[in-house]
Design an enzyme around this catalytic site. Structure first.
Site, mmCIF file in Angstrom:
data_model
loop_
_atom_site.group_PDB
_atom_site.id
_atom_site.type_symbol
_atom_site.label_atom_id
_atom_site.label_comp_id
_atom_site.label_asym_id
_atom_site.label_seq_id
_atom_site.Cartn_x
_atom_site.Cartn_y
_atom_site.Cartn_z
ATOM 1 C CG ASP A 27 -7.421 23.667 0.387
ATOM 2 O OD1 ASP A 27 -8.059 22.615 0.605
ATOM 3 O OD2 ASP A 27 -6.201 23.656 0.133
ATOM 4 C CB SER A 28 -7.149 21.926 4.638
ATOM 5 O OG SER A 28 -6.315 21.497 3.568
ATOM 6 C CE1 TYR A 59 -9.916 21.341 7.362
ATOM 7 C CE2 TYR A 59 -11.163 21.312 5.313
ATOM 8 C CZ TYR A 59 -10.833 21.931 6.501
ATOM 9 O OH TYR A 59 -11.422 23.118 6.832
ATOM 10 N N GLY A 60 -7.160 15.645 5.244
ATOM 11 C CA GLY A 60 -7.212 14.319 4.645
ATOM 12 C C GLY A 60 -6.957 13.166 5.586
ATOM 13 C CB CYS A 91 -10.864 21.560 -0.046
ATOM 14 S SG CYS A 91 -10.361 20.207 1.027
ATOM 15 C CB THR A 93 -10.618 16.432 1.875
ATOM 16 O OG1 THR A 93 -9.404 16.034 1.243
ATOM 17 C CG2 THR A 93 -10.886 15.538 3.067
ATOM 18 C CD GLU A 169 -0.131 23.604 3.123
ATOM 19 O OE1 GLU A 169 0.327 24.514 3.837
ATOM 20 O OE2 GLU A 169 -1.280 23.642 2.618
ATOM 21 C CB CYS A 205 -5.599 16.405 -3.217
ATOM 22 S SG CYS A 205 -4.985 17.558 -1.962
ATOM 23 C CB THR A 206 -7.182 21.856 -4.473
ATOM 24 O OG1 THR A 206 -7.197 21.870 -3.034
ATOM 25 C CG2 THR A 206 -8.584 21.683 -5.014
ATOM 26 C CG HIS A 207 -2.561 20.810 -0.946
ATOM 27 N ND1 HIS A 207 -3.819 20.942 -0.411
ATOM 28 C CD2 HIS A 207 -1.732 21.504 -0.117
ATOM 29 C CE1 HIS A 207 -3.746 21.658 0.699
ATOM 30 N NE2 HIS A 207 -2.494 22.022 0.899
HETATM 31 N N1 DGL Z 1 -6.499 20.410 -0.588
HETATM 32 C C1 DGL Z 1 -7.318 19.447 0.019
HETATM 33 C C2 DGL Z 1 -8.051 18.574 -0.964
HETATM 34 O O1 DGL Z 1 -8.298 19.000 -2.079
HETATM 35 C C3 DGL Z 1 -6.959 18.752 1.290
HETATM 36 C C4 DGL Z 1 -5.570 18.630 1.802
HETATM 37 C C5 DGL Z 1 -5.549 18.203 3.274
HETATM 38 O O2 DGL Z 1 -5.750 19.095 4.113
HETATM 39 O O3 DGL Z 1 -5.378 17.016 3.558
HETATM 40 O O4 DGL Z 1 -8.424 17.476 -0.672
#
Ligand code: DGL
Length: 281
Positions: A27-28, A59-60, A91, A93, A169, A205-207
């Site tokens: 993931d990012s 990444y987003g 992730c 994204t 985060e 988004c996995t976050h």
């Molecule tokens: N966790 C990521 C996702 O599922 C991306 C978060 C990011 O870096 O913007 O999209």
């Protein structure tokens, strides 16, 4: 390159991974931990290598072309280094942009993470669903295709939020949450025309599953949150069903790309997900 003078680079590096070939989660940042938790619940003996691409976080907010160029190249290097049994792109994204490119570049099973629009559409009673993802994910044609295939009879509203990624985060670093910020993020989705009918929200988004409790507490009414982590874990278990995992407890390791500034703040958060070792790649 012959790293350390021990012959082929792949052989030399693969001694880093004692025993069974690990599952590599990517993931990012910390978002893939939500997926790691679901995988550990199903496959407690499988060793995990988790890579957070903090050098390119987030990444987003990046153009798709940047992700499309970076992710397959980086995963190629990581696959050589860790010789994984499979890779989970944990992730949304990276998956919605680069999954096909990664699959074409690498000769091993790749499991992606895509917005759980199908289960959300079948759960929604009001026939109105929301998709909360990164700005990059919510505008991907991949999401349009999922919507057309599985949610054609629903109203589907989208909202991209970099702020919510940062909030997740910060939570992993042990920083206190800010309810006003969570309310603001939800308002970006629910205050759109038609948003009042939304009863089900895809955490695309996995976050975001990492802050689901905060989102639920900040929501102006009860909402059902849906994500794909359990489905991903089942898919990984199926793809690795013939592997004999070691009997001894696995040693999970987490690696950050980049210089590792601030990495110490993440150690307790990673430890809570079973990653005792956290270092730079
Ligand atoms: N966790 C990521 C996702 O599922 C991306 C978060 C990011 O870096 O913007 O999209």
């Amino acid at each position: 390159m012959d790293a350390g003078g021990c012959g082929a680079e792949v052989r030399c590096y693969s001694t880093e991974v004692a025993g069974a070939r690990p599952l590599l989660l990517f993931d990012s940042g910390v978002g893939g931990l939500s997926v790691a938790g679901a995988i550990r619940a199903l496959l407690p003996q499988a060793p995990l290598v988790y890579v957070a691409d903090h050098a390119a976080y987030p990444y987003g907010t990046k153009p798709a072309a940047v992700i499309e160029a970076r992710v397959p190249a980086l995963l190629g290097r990581l696959a050589e280094r860790f010789d994984p049994a499979l890779i989970v792109i944990a992730c949304n994204t990276a998956s919605t942009i680069a999954l096909d490119a990664v699959r074409s570049a690498l000769d091993l099973p790749i499991v992606g993470t895509v917005p759980a629009i199908k289960p959300a559409a079948s759960l929604s009673r009001t026939r109105a669903i929301g998709v909360l993802g990164t700005e990059a994910t919510v505008r991907q044609p991949y999401v349009d295709r999922l919507a057309a295939a599985f949610a054609a009879e629903c109203t589907m509203l989208r909202h991209g939020s970099a702020e919510l990624v940062d909030l997740a985060e910060a939570k992993l670093r042990g920083e206190p949450g800010n309810m006003a910020a969570y309310r603001r993020v939800l308002a970006g989705l629910l205050d759109q025309p038609g948003g009042k009918r939304i009863d089900t929200v895809v955490l695309a988004c996995t976050h975001f599953p990492l802050v689901e409790a905060e989102l639920a507490a900040a929501a102006p009414r009860p909402l059902t949150f849906v994500d794909g982590k359990e489905g991903i874990a089942r898919r990984v278990a199926w793809l690795t069903r013939e592997r004999a995992w070691p009997q001894s407890p696995p040693e999970h390791r987490a690696l950050f790309t980049g210089a590792g500034a601030g990495i110490d703040a993440y150690r307790p958060g990673f430890a809570a997900f079973g990653f005792a070792e956290v270092r730079t790649v």
